[in-house]
Design an enzyme around this catalytic site. Structure first.
Site, short mmCIF file in Angstrom:
data_model
loop_
_atom_site.label_atom_id
_atom_site.label_comp_id
_atom_site.label_asym_id
_atom_site.label_seq_id
_atom_site.Cartn_x
_atom_site.Cartn_y
_atom_site.Cartn_z
CB CYS A 223 5.08 -0.82 -3.16
SG CYS A 223 5.62 0.31 -1.85
CB CYS B 215 -1.28 -1.94 -5.17
SG CYS B 215 -1.96 -2.71 -3.72
CB CYS C 81 -4.96 -8.59 -6.59
SG CYS C 81 -4.01 -7.55 -7.70
CB CYS D 105 0.28 1.50 -5.61
SG CYS D 105 -0.03 3.09 -4.83
CB CYS E 95 3.94 7.65 -0.43
SG CYS E 95 3.27 6.12 0.24
CG ASP F 141 -8.26 -9.65 8.49
OD1 ASP F 141 -8.94 -8.64 8.35
OD2 ASP F 141 -8.04 -10.44 7.56
CB CYS G 278 -10.09 -4.34 -4.75
SG CYS G 278 -8.52 -5.07 -4.32
CB CYS H 281 -4.67 -0.40 -9.61
SG CYS H 281 -6.23 -1.24 -9.24
CB CYS I 244 6.12 6.94 -5.38
SG CYS I 244 5.93 5.30 -6.07
#
Length: 307
Positions: A246, A242, A239, A192, A186, A132, A212, A196, A189
């Site tokens: 799930c 989301c 945060c 998420c 997914c 990252d 975000c 938000c 659905c």
């Protein structure tokens, strides 16, 4: 030669398991064709806000062979960070990934050891470790390597363990046996998207980073826009909304990495403790934590915004 590819791939996966990684998948290094127009469009729409670094190294983000000379394979790895205990529900919240020590250092050490094991077993193999912190599209490579699929919240999702894990890579100049992408689960659905509070998930699979809560509480250096007042649901750093909503995260199991265990004080801090936090407490509770990224002044700003 094919036999070697299979043998080496199995060795890498078994070593990854020994080092505590949740799973390991391998892809052929090359240009990420389907990601190119998506990334271009995302940047064009300023969805990165003030994260100007996202505009840098566009070509390298899409092609690891430009990042690591003679690279042949991308080894993607997942490391669980789901905690066994969470904070006092009455207090301001920080993302679960930041409870313990900064993941960059924890994972880098594991990747160094993995690369050392590979070189020890196979011989002269060159490679680079990424956590990252470089222009690598982690989630795209993990999905390509069959470790999960990209969900509507743009996180990597996995049937058996959800999404509370870090993604890292080793890019190697070694040909290996490659895994295949898995199907998307997914379905219809929209949990998420519906949950938000800042409407950062602009459309299924498209997240406007500049809206975000994680962006506002970590990346944004100036004051948080007043129109966001009352929309943060008590998040002071990052945060998890989301991810928390799930359905696949019902399968999350707590990690077994001692370095990700929080300072016990973090779990018991009350709202009053947070509002009265001193720089000394900040340094003690968040020693070696990713929360230090926002600095004391940044956390203070976030907490004041939640009042």
């Amino acid at each position: 030669m094919i036999e070697n590819k299979s043998k080496y791939s199995q060795f890498i996966k078994s070593e990854a398991k020994r080092l505590g990684f949740l799973s390991c998948g391998i892809s052929k290094a090359g240009f990420l064709e389907t990601e190119a127009p998506r990334l271009e469009s995302w940047l064009k729409n300023n969805a990165h806000g003030q994260m100007a670094y996202m505009e840098n190294h566009f070509d390298k983000r899409l092609d690891p062979t430009l990042l690591v000379e003679d690279s042949k394979s991308v080894v993607s790895l997942l490391l669980n960070y789901y905690p066994s205990e969470i904070q006092n529900p009455e207090s301001p919240k920080i993302s679960k990934y930041a409870y313990g020590q900064d993941y960059h250092f924890v994972i880098k050490e594991k990747l160094k050891e993995l690369l050392f094991s590979i070189q020890n077993e196979i011989g002269e193999v060159s490679g680079r470790a990424f956590v990252d912190s470089a222009p690598v599209l982690d989630k795209a490579w993990a999905a390509k390597s069959g470790l999960g699929w990209i969900g509507k919240n743009s996180n990597l999702l996995t049937k058996s363990v959800g999404s509370f894990y870090f993604i890292a890579e080793l890019i190697l100049d070694l040909e290996l046996e490659y895994d295949h992408a898995v199907t998307n689960h997914c379905g219809s659905c929209t949990a998420c998207i519906d949950a938000c509070p800042t409407e950062a998930i602009a459309a299924p699979y498209v997240v406007d980073g500049s809206k975000c809560i994680s962006y506002f509480t970590i990346e944004l250096k100036e004051n948080i826009p007043s129109e966001m007042k009352g929309k943060f649901d008590d998040w002071a750093f990052g945060c998890d909304i989301c991810q928390d909503v799930c359905p696949w995260n019902k399968f999350s199991k707590s990690h077994n990495e001692p370095l990700f265990n929080p300072n016990p004080d973090l779990l018991t801090m009350t709202r009053k403790d947070w509002q009265e936090i001193t720089e000394e407490t900040f340094r003690t509770v968040f020693k070696n934590s990713a929360v230090k990224r926002t600095k004391f002044e940044g956390l203070r700003r976030n907490l004041d915004f939640l009042k």
